[in-house]
Design an enzyme around this catalytic site. Structure first.
Site, PDB file in Angstrom:
ATOM      1  N   PHE A 148      61.062  65.838  35.692  1.00 16.77           N
ATOM      2  CA  PHE A 148      61.987  66.771  35.158  1.00 16.77           C
ATOM      3  C   PHE A 148      63.492  65.921  34.878  1.00 16.77           C
ATOM      4  O   PHE A 148      64.141  66.402  34.172  1.00 16.77           O
ATOM      5  CB  PHE A 148      62.063  68.029  35.824  1.00 16.77           C
ATOM      6  CG  PHE A 148      62.856  68.219  36.978  1.00 16.77           C
ATOM      7  CD1 PHE A 148      64.266  68.270  37.002  1.00 16.77           C
ATOM      8  CD2 PHE A 148      62.320  67.796  38.247  1.00 16.77           C
ATOM      9  CE1 PHE A 148      64.950  68.204  38.021  1.00 16.77           C
ATOM     10  CE2 PHE A 148      63.192  67.696  39.497  1.00 16.77           C
ATOM     11  CZ  PHE A 148      64.778  67.862  39.142  1.00 16.77           C
ATOM     12  N   LYS A 172      53.272  62.944  28.534  1.00 13.24           N
ATOM     13  CA  LYS A 172      53.081  64.336  29.206  1.00 13.24           C
ATOM     14  C   LYS A 172      54.158  64.390  30.062  1.00 13.24           C
ATOM     15  O   LYS A 172      54.560  63.849  31.197  1.00 13.24           O
ATOM     16  CB  LYS A 172      52.076  64.271  30.222  1.00 13.24           C
ATOM     17  CG  LYS A 172      51.218  65.393  30.465  1.00 13.24           C
ATOM     18  CD  LYS A 172      52.128  66.556  31.095  1.00 13.24           C
ATOM     19  CE  LYS A 172      52.398  66.240  32.442  1.00 13.24           C
ATOM     20  NZ  LYS A 172      53.539  67.159  32.963  1.00 13.24           N
ATOM     21  N   GLU A 175      56.869  70.059  32.705  1.00 11.24           N
ATOM     22  CA  GLU A 175      56.851  71.164  32.043  1.00 11.24           C
ATOM     23  C   GLU A 175      58.084  71.952  32.219  1.00 11.24           C
ATOM     24  O   GLU A 175      58.236  73.053  31.726  1.00 11.24           O
ATOM     25  CB  GLU A 175      55.440  72.039  32.617  1.00 11.24           C
ATOM     26  CG  GLU A 175      55.583  72.397  33.941  1.00 11.24           C
ATOM     27  CD  GLU A 175      54.953  71.206  34.851  1.00 11.24           C
ATOM     28  OE1 GLU A 175      55.437  69.853  34.677  1.00 11.24           O
ATOM     29  OE2 GLU A 175      54.529  71.358  35.885  1.00 11.24           O
ATOM     30  N   ARG A 176      59.193  71.549  33.233  1.00  8.50           N
ATOM     31  CA  ARG A 176      60.312  72.254  33.411  1.00  8.50           C
ATOM     32  C   ARG A 176      61.196  71.933  32.196  1.00  8.50           C
ATOM     33  O   ARG A 176      62.093  72.832  31.938  1.00  8.50           O
ATOM     34  CB  ARG A 176      60.817  71.873  34.794  1.00  8.50           C
ATOM     35  CG  ARG A 176      60.007  72.314  35.881  1.00  8.50           C
ATOM     36  CD  ARG A 176      60.451  72.273  37.127  1.00  8.50           C
ATOM     37  NE  ARG A 176      59.720  71.351  37.765  1.00  8.50           N
ATOM     38  CZ  ARG A 176      60.168  70.946  39.081  1.00  8.50           C
ATOM     39  NH1 ARG A 176      61.317  71.132  39.644  1.00  8.50           N
ATOM     40  NH2 ARG A 176      59.190  69.794  39.829  1.00  8.50           N
ATOM     41  N   SER A 225      57.501  62.454  42.059  1.00  5.91           N
ATOM     42  CA  SER A 225      57.832  62.436  43.663  1.00  5.91           C
ATOM     43  C   SER A 225      56.496  61.617  44.149  1.00  5.91           C
ATOM     44  O   SER A 225      55.592  61.217  43.587  1.00  5.91           O
ATOM     45  CB  SER A 225      57.368  63.914  44.064  1.00  5.91           C
ATOM     46  OG  SER A 225      56.079  64.454  43.797  1.00  5.91           O
ATOM     47  N   CYS A 280      66.546  59.753  40.952  1.00  3.70           N
ATOM     48  CA  CYS A 280      66.007  59.143  42.050  1.00  3.70           C
ATOM     49  C   CYS A 280      66.632  57.883  42.367  1.00  3.70           C
ATOM     50  O   CYS A 280      66.596  57.547  43.353  1.00  3.70           O
ATOM     51  CB  CYS A 280      64.833  58.531  41.202  1.00  3.70           C
ATOM     52  SG  CYS A 280      65.381  57.286  39.898  1.00  3.70           S
ATOM     53  N   GLU A 381      63.150  63.675  51.336  1.00  2.03           N
ATOM     54  CA  GLU A 381      63.887  63.720  49.626  1.00  2.03           C
ATOM     55  C   GLU A 381      64.278  65.208  49.685  1.00  2.03           C
ATOM     56  O   GLU A 381      63.357  65.856  49.309  1.00  2.03           O
ATOM     57  CB  GLU A 381      62.963  62.892  49.085  1.00  2.03           C
ATOM     58  CG  GLU A 381      63.807  62.810  47.655  1.00  2.03           C
ATOM     59  CD  GLU A 381      62.752  62.471  46.414  1.00  2.03           C
ATOM     60  OE1 GLU A 381      61.701  62.788  46.383  1.00  2.03           O
ATOM     61  OE2 GLU A 381      63.446  61.706  45.775  1.00  2.03           O
TER      62      GLU A 381
END
Ligand code: NAD
Length: 495
Positions: A148, A172, A175-176, A225, A280, A381
């Protein structure tokens, strides 16, 4: 409003009727729902991409380059609209969203040079009448599964290079924040890309697992992640696919006693709290080497207290909300844990409210001092606006902390000593190293990737590694002997 998939130039609903809410993180209101694909939808889109591959793989390099240049123009023109779309679903400031698009644009520009990048090698006369050439060819359908936190940049790390190399692509996105991918697909199609070459399938783990198992998918690029990266790497490899899976991070910034402390504090604040720490490559740990701890923490705290938190669309805002209320609550709980573990919370952002936006996913910047490697706030994290300062007695102790960390994405050293910097560059255990640079994201003509639990696979993303990942080698050995000379020779050529 319902957000759905895209097959080439056409919006497409698919058959599944599962949905996930999409929020504006600054207000907390649901603004849309996104359709979540099932395995049948994934199969339909992979089939469309496989069909398109039959033609696209044979498209000329000049055709691909022309389309890529046209896409670059549409993308450049669309930066303000795309940035607002990102802010509305992710929450980062519009300026920061523009920055992420620019980094993606650089990869598109790199891909515009594909004729140069796909040049093979040729050896003349390896034996009498025999020549050898090495060429690189596309793989087929490549899938990209993205997180996201960079809804435009991370997809652009992948699909421009995959497609320029002659592959078809199924993206893909998270979805957020699913809308940015659809804008990119719309522009690519407007640039003249044939139907089926670039497709977007919306979804969650169901769509991901269907892509990982689908025999029509030749390669998978994943960014997200670490636990999911590990799962994607194992599943895709078990299905015989080529895979690169980039995971999470805990990036350290080491400050030596000879560093410019004001510059180091500016860098720590910008790299720690930019995009609310949802990067990240964010700096999440500052390692202060004795005796700079007190002076450095004082400078970082001063700057942290001055940060303006608010709606990312408002001018002058430094930091927006977190992506969802659940994520904000998880990060706030981690701050509670740090306090309970005995770390010193020098700046506490837990009470922050933003006028006129009571429902936003707010958490102010938090600064911990005297964090130790045993604490959960150090070991996890956090992926939020929480910066941890660890005190180290020496350079060796600081570098040892980086080596002992399971992740190895980015790392930075702040110093005025060239000798220390050179030693650090040679011995530090991480894939991307900054020397007086807090977020060392490589430019598009180098490649991006971490070590350890930050990357599963052999190749980094984009740049030269991207071209290698999305192509496979073929070596042709050819002998055209003069029919007038000699009988057929069945032996191994000796000269
Ligand atoms: P995530 O792992 O939750 O999701 C990433 C993708 O995987 C999404 O498309 C999601 O739909 C899908 N997914 C989620 N759960 C799944 C499951 N159980 N099975 C299969 N697929 C699943 O990551 P996120 O929260 O979207 O993004 C933040 C994470 O991404 C952080 O850990 C961050 O460090 C990492 N990240 C890494 C890099 C890098 O370059 N190494 C870059 C950006 C983000």
């Amino acid at each position: 409003m319902t957000i759905a998939h895209r097959m080439g130039s056409k919006a497409w609903d698919g058959q599944s009727d599962r949905f996930s809410p999409v929020y504006n993180p600054a207000t907390g209101e649901q603004t849309a729902q996104v359709r979540l694909a099932d395995a049948t939808d994934v199969d339909a889109v992979v089939t469309a991409a496989s069909d398109a591959f039959g033609t696209w793989r044979h498209s000329s390099l000049s055709t691909r380059t022309r389309i890529m240049f046209a896409f670059r123009e549409l993308l450049k023109r669309g930066v303000p609209d795309l940035a607002r779309c990102i802010t509305a679903e992710h929450g980062k400031t519009v300026t920061d969203a523009e920055g992420e698009i620019t980094r993606g644009l650089e990869v598109v520009e790199f891909a515009c040079g594909i004729p140069q990048l796909l040049k093979g090698e040729y050896s003349e006369r390896v034996s009498t009448g025999t020549d050898v050439c090495s060429i690189r060819q596309p793989l087929g359908v490549a899938a990209g599964i993205t997180p996201f936190n960079f809804p435009a940049m991370v997809p652009m790390w992948m699909f421009p290079i995959a497609i320029a190399c002659g592959n078809c692509f199924v993206l893909k996105p998270s979805e957020r924040d699913p809308s940015a991918a659809l804008m990119l697909a719309d522009w690519f199609s407007g640039a003249g890309l044939p139907d089926g070459v670039f497709n977007v399938i919306q979804g969650d783990r169901v769509a991901v697992d269907a892509l990982l198992a689908h025999p029509g998918v030749a390669a998978v690029s994943f960014v997200g992640s670490t636990p999911i990266a590990r799962h994607v790497y194992r599943s895709a490899a078990a299905s015989g696919k080529r895979v690169q899976a980039l995971g999470g991070a805990k990036n350290h910034m080491i400050v030596l006693p000879d560093a410019d402390l004001d510059r180091a504090a500016d860098a720590a604040v910008s790299a720690g709290y930019g995009s609310a720490g949802e990067r990240c490559m964010a700096v999440s740990v500052v390692v202060a080497v004795d005796p700079v701890g007190d002076a450095l923490v004082e400078r970082i705290a001063e700057r942290t207290r001055d940060l303006i938190v608010g709606d990312g669309t408002d001018a002058g805002v430094d930091m927006g909300p977190l992506v969802t209320a659940e994520h904000r609550d998880r990060v706030r709980t981690m701050v509670d844990t740090g306090v309970a573990e005995g770390a010193a919370l020098v700046v506490d952002g837990r009470g922050l409210t933003v006028p006129d936006r009571p429902g936003g996913h707010w958490l102010g910047p938090c600064l911990f001092d005297r964090v130790t490697p045993e604490m959960e706030v150090y070991r996890q994290e956090i992926f939020g606006p929480v910066l941890c300062v660890v005190r180290a007695g020496s350079y060796d102790e600081a570098v040892g902390l980086v080596a002992d960390n399971p992740w190895g994405n980015g790392v930075a050293l702040f110093t005025s000593s060239g000798a220390a910097a050179r030693r650090f560059q040679l011995e530090v255990e991480a894939g991307m190293v900054g020397l007086n640079v807090p977020i060392p994201v490589p430019v598009s003509y180098h490649s991006f990737g971490g070590w350890g639990d930050s990357l599963f696979g052999d190749t980094h993303v984009y740049g030269p590694d991207g071209v290698r990942f999305y192509t496979r080698g073929k070596v042709v050995t050819a002998r055209w002997s003069d029919p007038r000379t000699g009988a057929p020779d069945l032996g191994f050529p000796a000269q």
